[in-house]
Design an enzyme around this catalytic site. Structure first.
Site, PDB file in Angstrom:
ATOM      1  CD  GLU A 127      -2.869  -1.229   2.334  1.00 41.70           C
ATOM      2  OE1 GLU A 127      -2.793  -0.366   3.235  1.00 41.70           O
ATOM      3  OE2 GLU A 127      -3.729  -2.128   2.323  1.00 41.70           O
TER       4      GLU A 127
ATOM      5  CG  HIS B 208      -6.066  -0.301   4.786  1.00 45.83           C
ATOM      6  ND1 HIS B 208      -4.927  -1.055   4.946  1.00 45.83           N
ATOM      7  CD2 HIS B 208      -6.890  -0.652   5.816  1.00 45.83           C
ATOM      8  CE1 HIS B 208      -5.051  -1.818   6.026  1.00 45.83           C
ATOM      9  NE2 HIS B 208      -6.245  -1.579   6.572  1.00 45.83           N
TER      10      HIS B 208
HETATM   11  N1  LIG Z   1      -9.943  -2.696   6.223  1.00 48.54           N
HETATM   12  C1  LIG Z   1      -9.753  -2.116   7.385  1.00 48.54           C
HETATM   13  O1  LIG Z   1      -9.646  -0.909   7.492  1.00 48.54           O
HETATM   14  C2  LIG Z   1      -9.702  -2.979   8.612  1.00 48.54           C
HETATM   15  C3  LIG Z   1     -10.092  -2.444   9.849  1.00 48.54           C
HETATM   16  C4  LIG Z   1     -10.083  -3.276  10.972  1.00 48.54           C
HETATM   17  C5  LIG Z   1      -9.637  -4.590  10.864  1.00 48.54           C
HETATM   18  N2  LIG Z   1      -9.206  -5.056   9.662  1.00 48.54           N
HETATM   19  C6  LIG Z   1      -8.729  -6.438   9.515  1.00 48.54           C
HETATM   20  O2  LIG Z   1      -9.867  -7.296   9.543  1.00 48.54           O
HETATM   21  C7  LIG Z   1      -9.471  -8.597   9.981  1.00 48.54           C
HETATM   22  C8  LIG Z   1     -10.451  -9.126  10.994  1.00 48.54           C
HETATM   23  O3  LIG Z   1     -10.457  -8.276  12.151  1.00 48.54           O
HETATM   24  P1  LIG Z   1     -11.148  -8.788  13.501  1.00 48.54           P
HETATM   25  O4  LIG Z   1     -11.049  -7.694  14.490  1.00 48.54           O
HETATM   26  O5  LIG Z   1     -12.457  -9.396  13.217  1.00 48.54           O
HETATM   27  O6  LIG Z   1     -10.115  -9.948  13.885  1.00 48.54           O
HETATM   28  P2  LIG Z   1     -10.350 -11.172  14.893  1.00 48.54           P
HETATM   29  O7  LIG Z   1      -8.992 -11.555  15.349  1.00 48.54           O
HETATM   30  O8  LIG Z   1     -11.379 -10.817  15.900  1.00 48.54           O
HETATM   31  O9  LIG Z   1     -10.966 -12.322  13.950  1.00 48.54           O
HETATM   32  C9  LIG Z   1     -10.231 -13.032  13.011  1.00 48.54           C
HETATM   33  C10 LIG Z   1     -10.836 -14.416  12.913  1.00 48.54           C
HETATM   34  O10 LIG Z   1     -10.265 -15.096  11.799  1.00 48.54           O
HETATM   35  C11 LIG Z   1     -10.065 -16.456  12.148  1.00 48.54           C
HETATM   36  N3  LIG Z   1      -9.060 -17.000  11.229  1.00 48.54           N
HETATM   37  C12 LIG Z   1      -7.740 -16.704  11.156  1.00 48.54           C
HETATM   38  N4  LIG Z   1      -7.175 -17.358  10.133  1.00 48.54           N
HETATM   39  C13 LIG Z   1      -8.160 -18.069   9.542  1.00 48.54           C
HETATM   40  C14 LIG Z   1      -8.193 -18.934   8.413  1.00 48.54           C
HETATM   41  N5  LIG Z   1      -7.095 -19.163   7.687  1.00 48.54           N
HETATM   42  N6  LIG Z   1      -9.362 -19.498   8.104  1.00 48.54           N
HETATM   43  C15 LIG Z   1     -10.483 -19.259   8.833  1.00 48.54           C
HETATM   44  N7  LIG Z   1     -10.514 -18.465   9.906  1.00 48.54           N
HETATM   45  C16 LIG Z   1      -9.365 -17.860  10.236  1.00 48.54           C
HETATM   46  C17 LIG Z   1      -9.640 -16.388  13.604  1.00 48.54           C
HETATM   47  O11 LIG Z   1      -9.818 -17.629  14.269  1.00 48.54           O
HETATM   48  C18 LIG Z   1     -10.562 -15.290  14.137  1.00 48.54           C
HETATM   49  O12 LIG Z   1     -11.778 -15.813  14.608  1.00 48.54           O
HETATM   50  C19 LIG Z   1      -8.046  -8.444  10.497  1.00 48.54           C
HETATM   51  O13 LIG Z   1      -7.139  -8.923   9.528  1.00 48.54           O
HETATM   52  C20 LIG Z   1      -7.886  -6.944  10.656  1.00 48.54           C
HETATM   53  O14 LIG Z   1      -6.548  -6.523  10.513  1.00 48.54           O
HETATM   54  C21 LIG Z   1      -9.252  -4.290   8.533  1.00 48.54           C
END
Ligand SMILES: NC(=O)c1ccc[n+]([C@@H]2O[C@H](COP(=O)([O-])OP(=O)(O)OC[C@H]3O[C@@H](n4cnc5c(N)ncnc54)[C@H](O)[C@@H]3O)[C@@H](O)[C@H]2O)c1
Length: 399
Positions: free
Chosen positions: A259, A282
């Protein structure tokens, strides 16, 4: 008096919460480089940053007064959290203050893609009246497949059901399904069942490239794909192939492997110019509401730590949830986790006839954290002896 330095234009609520608790707050708009930061941290107890300020081992070595760093964002890669912990500096972030914002943009994009809104919008801006129902659908009755059923995935599940979607999810960990959502036992099972597939997995190393040509091929004809999790999780060249072939009817992508660093920088991607593909820089979690929630959350964590010793949700110290102290003083002792530290602390207290009213211990890897409430006054000898124990990293007395 405690002093805080807040960088990178944090939401004003971050400052007001700290000030309301008597902390002197200095704010600066931009990030600081290593040398500037080390100089600015003299006499500073709390540091607040976003993602641009690098808190390196060298900075930490030159900041003897620093007690805690607050990352007013989600990630903490910009902080050497291990070096911080081993110097007695707690680090906090805001892991779920923008969850709702991500969920809302995801829902907006699912509807926009299912209705092919961006194509209608582009045509009309180009002066073309393209009134047609072709390829436009309701989301009601469609199946949403959520990959990663964590903070974001679960909240999305609830709201998508309220829109009349059927929800299936796949998570590598055991998860409670909410509402009528159905758990799929494999990713392939989900891909075969879903009209819309949306990724919300975390950024663990093993997820690199987890979604590529084989997974796109498994998706239903005409399905929609979204990634608002991490850029390195998806092979975007494979997504491009499947969009161009018409197999994938639309996609929304908010995160990319490389990015651009600054606003206004050029952006390159295999996905530029594709039909019915929404690209966003993002911004999934970027709303004013989320910024305010982050400001409240992280400033609250910093205050809880300095006033009560509470380390709940700290990313680098053993976690202990603590309220007001029960005695007249609270001894907060961070140490190297070797056998006998607790016994050593209690021996010193007993020898000085200090009565323990409450005590909690938590460990995390090679670190231990003991919080002891005592009813009587502590003489200078007690603190000097505890402070010079070979395992002591940091000792604080909260009165
Ligand atoms: N786009 C954005 O601006 C933005 C903002 C916030 C969070 N995010 C991203 O969103 C994602 C999710 O955030 P969250 O707070 O829900 O995270 P979280 O940790 O609460 O949830 C992630 C889930 O994914 C599961 N997981 C991990 N690897 C996996 C796989 N290979 N297959 C299936 N399940 C799997 C985990 O067990 C967990 O339940 C993160 O990567 C975070 O960085 C992006």
């Amino acid at each position: 008096m405690l002093r805080a330095l807040l960088l990178e234009s944090l939401h004003p609520v971050a400052t007001s919460i700290l000030r309301s608790d008597g902390v002197e707050v200095i704010t600066r708009n931009g990030a600081l480089d290593e040398a500037e930061l080390a100089e600015a941290l003299q006499g500073v107890h709390l540091l607040g940053i976003r993602s641009k300020t690098q808190v390196t081992e060298r900075v930490l070595d030159q900041a003897p007064d620093l007690l805690a760093v607050g990352a007013y964002c989600i990630g903490t890669n910009q902080i050497d959290v291990s070096a911080a912990a081993h110097r007695g500096v707690a680090a906090f972030n805001a892991p779920f203050s923008n969850t709702r914002s991500v969920v809302e943009i995801t829902l907006a994009e699912i509807i926009a893609l299912t209705r092919r809104l961006t194509e209608r919008d582009k045509a009309l801006h180009a002066g073309i009246w393209d009134k047609s129902a072709e390829g436009a659908h309701e989301v009601r009755g469609r199946t949403l497949g959520i990959v990663g059923y964590g903070n974001i995935g679960t909240q999305l599940s609830v709201l998508a059901e309220a829109l009349g979607m059927s929800v299936v999810f796949y998570d590598s960990a055991e998860k409670l399904s909410l509402g009528n959502a159905r758990r799929m036992h494999t990713l392939d099972e989900l891909l075969e069942a879903a009209d819309v597939v949306t990724l919300h997995v975390d950024g663990r190393d093993g997820n690199a490239g987890m979604f590529g040509a084989a997974q796109f091929a498994r998706m239903r004809e005409g399905a929609i794909f979204l990634n608002l999790s991490r850029g390195f999780v998806v092979d975007y060249a494979a997504l491009r192939d499947h969009v161009l072939s018409g197999h994938i009817a639309g996609a929304a992508v908010d995160v990319f492997p490389d990015e651009p660093k600054r606003r206004g920088d050029a952006f390159e991607s295999d996905l530029r110019g594709l039909p019915n593909v929404i690209l966003t820089p993002h911004v999934g979690g970027s709303t004013e509401e989320a910024q305010e929630a982050i400001g409240q959350f992280v400033s609250g964590k910093l205050l809880q730590y300095v006033t009560h010793g509470s380390t709940t949700l700290s990313v680098n110290l053993p976690n202990l949830a603590l309220d007001e102290r029960t005695g007249s003083h609270r001894l907060v002792h961070l140490h190297r986790n070797t056998p006998g530290v607790l016994a050593g602390i209690n021996k010193v207290l007993a020898e000085h006839e200090v009565n323990i009213e409450a005590q909690l211990l938590s460990t995390r890897g090679d670190l231990g954290y003991v919080v002891t409430d005592v009813g009587s006054d502590l003489g200078p000898d007690v603190c000097a002896t505890l402070g010079t124990m070979s395992q002591t990293i940091r000792l604080r007395v909260l009165s």
